[in-house]
Motif scaffolding. Structure first.
Motif, PDB file in Angstrom:
ATOM      1  N   ILE A   1       0.839  -1.205   0.000  1.00 19.79           N
ATOM      2  CA  ILE A   1       0.000   0.000   0.000  1.00 19.79           C
ATOM      3  C   ILE A   1       0.875   1.256   0.000  1.00 19.79           C
ATOM      4  O   ILE A   1       0.635   2.199  -0.762  1.00 19.79           O
ATOM      5  CB  ILE A   1      -0.950  -0.010   1.213  1.00 19.79           C
ATOM      6  N   ILE A   2       1.895   1.286   0.839  1.00 21.99           N
ATOM      7  CA  ILE A   2       2.781   2.453   0.902  1.00 21.99           C
ATOM      8  C   ILE A   2       3.455   2.688  -0.441  1.00 21.99           C
ATOM      9  O   ILE A   2       3.640   3.829  -0.874  1.00 21.99           O
ATOM     10  CB  ILE A   2       3.839   2.262   2.009  1.00 21.99           C
ATOM     11  N   GLU A   3       3.801   1.624  -1.121  1.00 21.58           N
ATOM     12  CA  GLU A   3       4.513   1.734  -2.393  1.00 21.58           C
ATOM     13  C   GLU A   3       3.624   2.257  -3.513  1.00 21.58           C
ATOM     14  O   GLU A   3       4.113   2.898  -4.450  1.00 21.58           O
ATOM     15  CB  GLU A   3       5.071   0.363  -2.784  1.00 21.58           C
ATOM     16  N   ASN A   4       2.315   2.048  -3.411  1.00 20.44           N
ATOM     17  CA  ASN A   4       1.443   2.325  -4.551  1.00 20.44           C
ATOM     18  C   ASN A   4       0.315   3.320  -4.307  1.00 20.44           C
ATOM     19  O   ASN A   4      -0.295   3.790  -5.275  1.00 20.44           O
ATOM     20  CB  ASN A   4       0.807   1.011  -5.036  1.00 20.44           C
ATOM     21  N   VAL A   5       0.027   3.632  -3.049  1.00 22.59           N
ATOM     22  CA  VAL A   5      -1.150   4.448  -2.744  1.00 22.59           C
ATOM     23  C   VAL A   5      -0.732   5.772  -2.102  1.00 22.59           C
ATOM     24  O   VAL A   5       0.085   5.783  -1.181  1.00 22.59           O
ATOM     25  CB  VAL A   5      -2.100   3.695  -1.784  1.00 22.59           C
ATOM     26  N   PRO A   6      -1.263   6.904  -2.567  1.00 22.53           N
ATOM     27  CA  PRO A   6      -0.988   8.187  -1.911  1.00 22.53           C
ATOM     28  C   PRO A   6      -1.536   8.186  -0.486  1.00 22.53           C
ATOM     29  O   PRO A   6      -2.692   7.839  -0.256  1.00 22.53           O
ATOM     30  CB  PRO A   6      -1.738   9.206  -2.783  1.00 22.53           C
ATOM     31  N   LEU A   7      -0.691   8.571   0.468  1.00 20.26           N
ATOM     32  CA  LEU A   7      -1.080   8.581   1.872  1.00 20.26           C
ATOM     33  C   LEU A   7      -0.792   9.947   2.478  1.00 20.26           C
ATOM     34  O   LEU A   7      -0.086  10.770   1.892  1.00 20.26           O
ATOM     35  CB  LEU A   7      -0.313   7.497   2.641  1.00 20.26           C
ATOM     36  N   VAL A   8      -1.316  10.158   3.666  1.00 26.71           N
ATOM     37  CA  VAL A   8      -1.076  11.404   4.393  1.00 26.71           C
ATOM     38  C   VAL A   8       0.057  11.170   5.385  1.00 26.71           C
ATOM     39  O   VAL A   8       0.053  10.158   6.093  1.00 26.71           O
ATOM     40  CB  VAL A   8      -2.349  11.843   5.149  1.00 26.71           C
ATOM     41  N   PRO A   9       1.052  12.056   5.451  1.00 27.00           N
ATOM     42  CA  PRO A   9       2.125  11.885   6.439  1.00 27.00           C
ATOM     43  C   PRO A   9       1.554  11.740   7.845  1.00 27.00           C
ATOM     44  O   PRO A   9       0.708  12.517   8.270  1.00 27.00           O
ATOM     45  CB  PRO A   9       2.940  13.179   6.297  1.00 27.00           C
ATOM     46  N   GLY A  10       2.009  10.713   8.554  1.00 28.56           N
ATOM     47  CA  GLY A  10       1.505  10.447   9.893  1.00 28.56           C
ATOM     48  C   GLY A  10       0.270   9.570   9.928  1.00 28.56           C
ATOM     49  O   GLY A  10      -0.206   9.206  11.008  1.00 28.56           O
ATOM     50  N   GLN A  11      -0.255   9.206   8.759  1.00 30.81           N
ATOM     51  CA  GLN A  11      -1.469   8.383   8.700  1.00 30.81           C
ATOM     52  C   GLN A  11      -1.215   7.006   9.299  1.00 30.81           C
ATOM     53  O   GLN A  11      -0.199   6.375   9.049  1.00 30.81           O
ATOM     54  CB  GLN A  11      -1.906   8.240   7.241  1.00 30.81           C
ATOM     55  N   MET A  12      -2.163   6.532  10.125  1.00 28.65           N
ATOM     56  CA  MET A  12      -2.063   5.192  10.692  1.00 28.65           C
ATOM     57  C   MET A  12      -2.425   4.172   9.622  1.00 28.65           C
ATOM     58  O   MET A  12      -3.461   4.280   8.973  1.00 28.65           O
ATOM     59  CB  MET A  12      -2.994   5.046  11.888  1.00 28.65           C
ATOM     60  N   LEU A  13      -1.570   3.190   9.452  1.00 30.09           N
ATOM     61  CA  LEU A  13      -1.809   2.146   8.465  1.00 30.09           C
ATOM     62  C   LEU A  13      -1.473   0.805   9.089  1.00 30.09           C
ATOM     63  O   LEU A  13      -0.311   0.530   9.394  1.00 30.09           O
ATOM     64  CB  LEU A  13      -0.958   2.387   7.212  1.00 30.09           C
ATOM     65  N   LEU A  14      -2.489   0.007   9.331  1.00 25.94           N
ATOM     66  CA  LEU A  14      -2.335  -1.303   9.951  1.00 25.94           C
ATOM     67  C   LEU A  14      -1.547  -1.214  11.254  1.00 25.94           C
ATOM     68  O   LEU A  14      -0.608  -1.975  11.501  1.00 25.94           O
ATOM     69  CB  LEU A  14      -1.671  -2.277   8.971  1.00 25.94           C
ATOM     70  N   GLY A  15      -1.919  -0.246  12.066  1.00 28.11           N
ATOM     71  CA  GLY A  15      -1.375  -0.137  13.413  1.00 28.11           C
ATOM     72  C   GLY A  15      -0.095   0.650  13.553  1.00 28.11           C
ATOM     73  O   GLY A  15       0.395   0.840  14.668  1.00 28.11           O
ATOM     74  N   THR A  16       0.462   1.143  12.444  1.00 28.26           N
ATOM     75  CA  THR A  16       1.725   1.876  12.504  1.00 28.26           C
ATOM     76  C   THR A  16       1.617   3.148  11.669  1.00 28.26           C
ATOM     77  O   THR A  16       1.133   3.097  10.535  1.00 28.26           O
ATOM     78  CB  THR A  16       2.885   1.016  11.960  1.00 28.26           C
ATOM     79  N   PRO A  17       2.055   4.302  12.204  1.00 28.19           N
ATOM     80  CA  PRO A  17       1.972   5.535  11.419  1.00 28.19           C
ATOM     81  C   PRO A  17       2.970   5.536  10.265  1.00 28.19           C
ATOM     82  O   PRO A  17       4.072   5.002  10.380  1.00 28.19           O
ATOM     83  CB  PRO A  17       2.308   6.632  12.439  1.00 28.19           C
ATOM     84  N   VAL A  18       2.565   6.140   9.160  1.00 28.53           N
ATOM     85  CA  VAL A  18       3.447   6.283   7.996  1.00 28.53           C
ATOM     86  C   VAL A  18       4.122   7.648   8.105  1.00 28.53           C
ATOM     87  O   VAL A  18       3.518   8.675   7.808  1.00 28.53           O
ATOM     88  CB  VAL A  18       2.653   6.174   6.681  1.00 28.53           C
ATOM     89  N   ALA A  19       5.363   7.659   8.547  1.00 35.54           N
ATOM     90  CA  ALA A  19       6.058   8.930   8.784  1.00 35.54           C
ATOM     91  C   ALA A  19       6.258   9.700   7.485  1.00 35.54           C
ATOM     92  O   ALA A  19       5.919  10.882   7.382  1.00 35.54           O
ATOM     93  CB  ALA A  19       7.402   8.666   9.460  1.00 35.54           C
ATOM     94  N   THR A  20       6.812   9.039   6.481  1.00 42.22           N
ATOM     95  CA  THR A  20       7.061   9.680   5.190  1.00 42.22           C
ATOM     96  C   THR A  20       6.553   8.767   4.084  1.00 42.22           C
ATOM     97  O   THR A  20       7.234   7.823   3.691  1.00 42.22           O
ATOM     98  CB  THR A  20       8.563   9.954   4.980  1.00 42.22           C
ATOM     99  N   PRO A  21       5.358   9.009   3.575  1.00 40.54           N
ATOM    100  CA  PRO A  21       4.829   8.157   2.507  1.00 40.54           C
ATOM    101  C   PRO A  21       5.695   8.250   1.252  1.00 40.54           C
ATOM    102  O   PRO A  21       6.360   9.262   1.021  1.00 40.54           O
ATOM    103  CB  PRO A  21       3.437   8.747   2.237  1.00 40.54           C
ATOM    104  N   ARG A  22       5.683   7.194   0.451  1.00 40.54           N
ATOM    105  CA  ARG A  22       6.380   7.296  -0.831  1.00 40.54           C
ATOM    106  C   ARG A  22       5.605   8.196  -1.774  1.00 40.54           C
ATOM    107  O   ARG A  22       6.190   8.974  -2.530  1.00 40.54           O
ATOM    108  CB  ARG A  22       6.553   5.913  -1.474  1.00 40.54           C
TER     109      ARG A  22
END
Length: 366
Positions: free
Chosen positions: A151-172
């Protein structure tokens, strides 16, 4: 069925009755694998690294997606369907996580929403429902990290967004609106900067900031510059310098533009990085002694250029190269307004150029 092992243990009489009423079928590869695991034997390497429950549940959920598509719900699956699901996913799970990542990536990119972004919910079906369920109390195993990374590799995310229990600090990947919000920038300013840098394709039809996607890793250094944007018109006052002096500082690389681009198309691109302005001011303050009265023969930079008949760029190159040893600055004066140099020292440098100076100084014909 395998996924109901706990229920079988809890209600043995009911399951004995059901087994008597059910038509016998060949042992599926997944069932055979479980039997071998219970006997202490090894099988598929990727599954062996998981608990039996994790291995079975992962295989069946993947199989449900493969055999019945993303619209199939787990709650509507029959025993026969679970058996089919386990058989469908078995060749995949025995090959390991690389094949699994590739399959999930392909599935994800097939389900694109109206905004042009892939949708994990629409792509992964019951697998998504299982992993993203708020009622998921047990560790599902490595499948969670694999799905998260895909998901991180292919989907636009919001910095800090929770994804499966862990925040995404810097999305790709992230939308312009999401990046701008996280970084405290106006989305239009950010878009201009990224287009100038080639991170965005300016030839594509304009879309809203929520739909335009950028590679966050490529955008991050440019964002840091954009945060320190200073219009060129403000720089002379900030440095107490003339416009020709500011132009010379830009040419020498002492002041840097937000975008050093061949075709600067906007005020944003032409703006100066405020950090370089602070570096210039710090250099003047730290490199040259402050005096109350100007030493005899010392003059301001513009006057020195006039007396020696060299360009302001040459004076500044000698100044920043620390080739002029008697430079000083007047106390109580800001920036370049208090910097004084000796015209005689400038002439001496031009007559006998120091090492590592430009050709303009080395071949000066004055």
């Amino acid at each position: 069925m395998i996924h109901d092992l706990q229920a079988i243990t809890a209600e043995p009489d009911r399951w004995r009755y059901l087994s008597a009423q059910t038509e016998a079928r060949d042992c599926s590869p997944l069932q055979c694998y479980v039997e071998r695991r219970l006997n202490g034997e090894k099988g598929a390497e990727w599954l062996d690294g998981q608990s039996i429950e994790q291995a079975v549940r992962t295989t069946e959920m993947l199989g449900g997606l493969l055999a019945y598509g993303p619209s199939q719900k787990a709650k509507d699956m029959t025993d026969d369907m679970w058996d089919t699901a386990g058989r469908a996913a078995w060749p995949l799970v025995t090959k390991g996580d690389a094949e699994l990542r590739e399959l999930l990536s392909r599935a994800l990119l097939k389900a694109v929403r109206m905004n042009g972004h892939p949708s994990p919910r629409n792509s992964f079906g019951m697998l998504y429902g299982w992993l993203f369920s708020s009622r998921l109390s047990k560790d599902p195993g490595p499948i969670r990290d694999i799905v998260r990374e895909v998901i991180i590799e292919n989907v636009p995310l919001v910095p800090g967004q929770m994804l499966l229990g862990t925040p995404v600090a810097t999305p790709r990947l992230a939308s312009i609106a999401a990046i701008a919000g996280a970084e405290g920038l106006h989305s239009k300013t950010l878009r201009n900067v990224l287009e100038l840098a080639g991170v965005l394709d300016g030839t594509q039809p304009l879309k809203g900031a929520r739909n335009v996607v950028a590679d966050y890793a490529l955008a991050k250094p440019l964002i840091e510059r954009a945060k320190h944007t200073t219009p060129v018109m403000q720089v002379p006052d900030m440095l107490s310098a003339s416009r020709p002096m500011v132009s010379a500082l830009i040419e020498l690389g002492k002041l840097t533009r937000i975008q050093d681009h061949d075709a600067l198309k906007s005020k944003v691109g032409k703006a100066i990085d405020g950090r370089s302005i602070r570096q210039v001011l710090c250099f003047l303050q730290e490199s040259f002694e402050a005096v109350k009265h100007p030493p005899e023969g010392h003059v301001h930079l513009a006057k020195a250029a006039e007396k020696t008949r060299v360009t302001m760029k040459v004076i500044l190159e000698l100044l920043f190269g620390l080739h002029l040893k008697t430079v000083c600055r007047l106390k109580g004066h800001h920036g370049f307004s208090g910097v004084l140099v000796s015209p005689d020292e400038v002439r001496a440098c031009m007559a006998n150029p120091p090492d590592n100076v430009s050709d303009e100084i080395r071949f000066w014909m004055g």
